[in-house]
Structure formats: structure tokens, C-alpha cells
Design a protein around this motif. Sequence first.
Motif, mmCIF file in Angstrom:
data_model
loop_
_atom_site.group_PDB
_atom_site.id
_atom_site.type_symbol
_atom_site.label_atom_id
_atom_site.label_comp_id
_atom_site.label_asym_id
_atom_site.label_seq_id
_atom_site.Cartn_x
_atom_site.Cartn_y
_atom_site.Cartn_z
ATOM 1 N N HIS A 14 0.815 -1.210 0.000
ATOM 2 C CA HIS A 14 0.000 0.000 0.000
ATOM 3 C C HIS A 14 0.850 1.261 0.000
ATOM 4 O O HIS A 14 0.489 2.254 -0.616
ATOM 5 C CB HIS A 14 -0.985 -0.028 1.169
ATOM 6 C CG HIS A 14 -2.109 -0.978 0.915
ATOM 7 N ND1 HIS A 14 -1.969 -2.328 1.044
ATOM 8 C CD2 HIS A 14 -3.369 -0.761 0.463
ATOM 9 C CE1 HIS A 14 -3.101 -2.915 0.711
ATOM 10 N NE2 HIS A 14 -3.954 -1.992 0.347
ATOM 11 N N LYS A 15 1.987 1.214 0.647
ATOM 12 C CA LYS A 15 2.894 2.359 0.640
ATOM 13 C C LYS A 15 3.406 2.603 -0.778
ATOM 14 O O LYS A 15 3.455 3.743 -1.236
ATOM 15 C CB LYS A 15 4.066 2.113 1.592
ATOM 16 C CG LYS A 15 5.025 3.269 1.662
ATOM 17 C CD LYS A 15 6.146 2.977 2.655
ATOM 18 C CE LYS A 15 7.124 4.128 2.688
ATOM 19 N NZ LYS A 15 8.237 3.857 3.602
ATOM 20 N N LYS A 16 3.746 1.523 -1.490
ATOM 21 C CA LYS A 16 4.217 1.656 -2.866
ATOM 22 C C LYS A 16 3.132 2.281 -3.744
ATOM 23 O O LYS A 16 3.407 3.178 -4.540
ATOM 24 C CB LYS A 16 4.618 0.280 -3.411
ATOM 25 C CG LYS A 16 5.189 0.316 -4.793
ATOM 26 C CD LYS A 16 5.615 -1.067 -5.245
ATOM 27 C CE LYS A 16 6.154 -1.024 -6.659
ATOM 28 N NZ LYS A 16 6.552 -2.344 -7.129
ATOM 29 N N THR B 280 3.323 6.019 -5.554
ATOM 30 C CA THR B 280 3.101 6.192 -6.990
ATOM 31 C C THR B 280 2.058 7.276 -7.243
ATOM 32 O O THR B 280 2.237 8.133 -8.114
ATOM 33 C CB THR B 280 2.646 4.856 -7.623
ATOM 34 O OG1 THR B 280 3.677 3.884 -7.414
ATOM 35 C CG2 THR B 280 2.363 5.003 -9.101
ATOM 36 N N GLN B 281 0.985 7.257 -6.467
ATOM 37 C CA GLN B 281 -0.052 8.278 -6.628
ATOM 38 C C GLN B 281 0.473 9.665 -6.268
ATOM 39 O O GLN B 281 0.171 10.650 -6.950
ATOM 40 C CB GLN B 281 -1.270 7.924 -5.782
ATOM 41 C CG GLN B 281 -2.019 6.725 -6.316
ATOM 42 C CD GLN B 281 -3.158 6.298 -5.407
ATOM 43 O OE1 GLN B 281 -3.279 6.739 -4.273
ATOM 44 N NE2 GLN B 281 -4.009 5.415 -5.918
ATOM 45 N N LEU C 106 0.749 12.980 -8.656
ATOM 46 C CA LEU C 106 0.195 14.267 -8.241
ATOM 47 C C LEU C 106 1.265 15.354 -8.324
ATOM 48 O O LEU C 106 1.001 16.454 -8.810
ATOM 49 C CB LEU C 106 -0.368 14.178 -6.816
ATOM 50 C CG LEU C 106 -0.898 15.483 -6.219
ATOM 51 C CD1 LEU C 106 -2.053 16.030 -7.049
ATOM 52 C CD2 LEU C 106 -1.326 15.262 -4.772
ATOM 53 N N GLU C 107 2.471 15.026 -7.873
ATOM 54 C CA GLU C 107 3.562 16.000 -7.931
ATOM 55 C C GLU C 107 3.853 16.413 -9.372
ATOM 56 O O GLU C 107 4.013 17.609 -9.663
ATOM 57 C CB GLU C 107 4.816 15.393 -7.286
ATOM 58 C CG GLU C 107 5.973 16.368 -7.187
ATOM 59 C CD GLU C 107 7.170 15.758 -6.476
ATOM 60 O OE1 GLU C 107 8.029 16.543 -6.061
ATOM 61 O OE2 GLU C 107 7.242 14.523 -6.358
ATOM 62 N N LEU C 108 3.882 15.447 -10.288
ATOM 63 C CA LEU C 108 4.105 15.760 -11.701
ATOM 64 C C LEU C 108 2.974 16.614 -12.265
ATOM 65 O O LEU C 108 3.213 17.563 -13.013
ATOM 66 C CB LEU C 108 4.249 14.470 -12.517
ATOM 67 C CG LEU C 108 5.520 13.661 -12.289
ATOM 68 C CD1 LEU C 108 5.442 12.314 -13.008
ATOM 69 C CD2 LEU C 108 6.742 14.445 -12.736
#
Length: 115
Positions: A91-93, A97-98, A102-104
Motif C-alpha cells: 500500500h505504501k508503494k 506512486t499516486q 500528483l507532484e508531476l
Amino acid sequence: MQTSAQSERLDRMFFALSDGHRRSMLDRLGRGTASASELAEPLGIALPSAVKHLAVLEQSGFVVSEKTGRVRMYAVEPKAIRAMDAWLARHKKMLNTQFDRLELHLAAKSKRQGP
């Protein structure tokens, strides 16, 4: 995808961790085996309450016990800790990724809008 049995096991594990006394017991058991009375004493709880908490930890798979004479000794079950850790890692992975996406997205949006 989780099976129903895996989901139920996780439910029991999270329920076991939802109580501060049980988390304290797990912390203490991380240093080695202990009896119910040894686990109850620093928490200031009665022995019957400690035994109930230990039963929840045992049902969740976090703790195993063995009767030695008249005393039941409790120990951490490493397999349960590894199973919980694997679930959290997956779940951390996924969350990382999400967050990366979002940052991009926010960086691209900021470039389009300019300073």
C-alpha cells in the motif's frame, strides 16, 4: 486481490493493534517472552484484563503462547509481523506512486500558469 480469509486476518490484526495496551504488550514482547502478569504489571491493569488482551493478540496471530508448568509464556509471532509489513509495503508503494503522479501534475500545472 485479497481472499476473504486474508481480509479477515487483516481485520483481526488491525483490531488487535487498535488498543494501546495491546500495542504496549507487543512492544514489550519484542524484547523477549513474558507471562501475562509480567505484561499486566507495567500497564497497571488487572491480570484478567491482560489475559483478554493477550487472547486478542493470539487470535490475530501476533502472539503465540506456551504453557510451562503453571505459567503461560507469550512471545511475538514473527510471521504475523512480516505479513502486516508486506501488506503495508504494497500500500505504501501504491500511495507513493499516486503522490509522484500528483507532484508531476502540479508541476505541469504550475508551468502552464507561469510565475
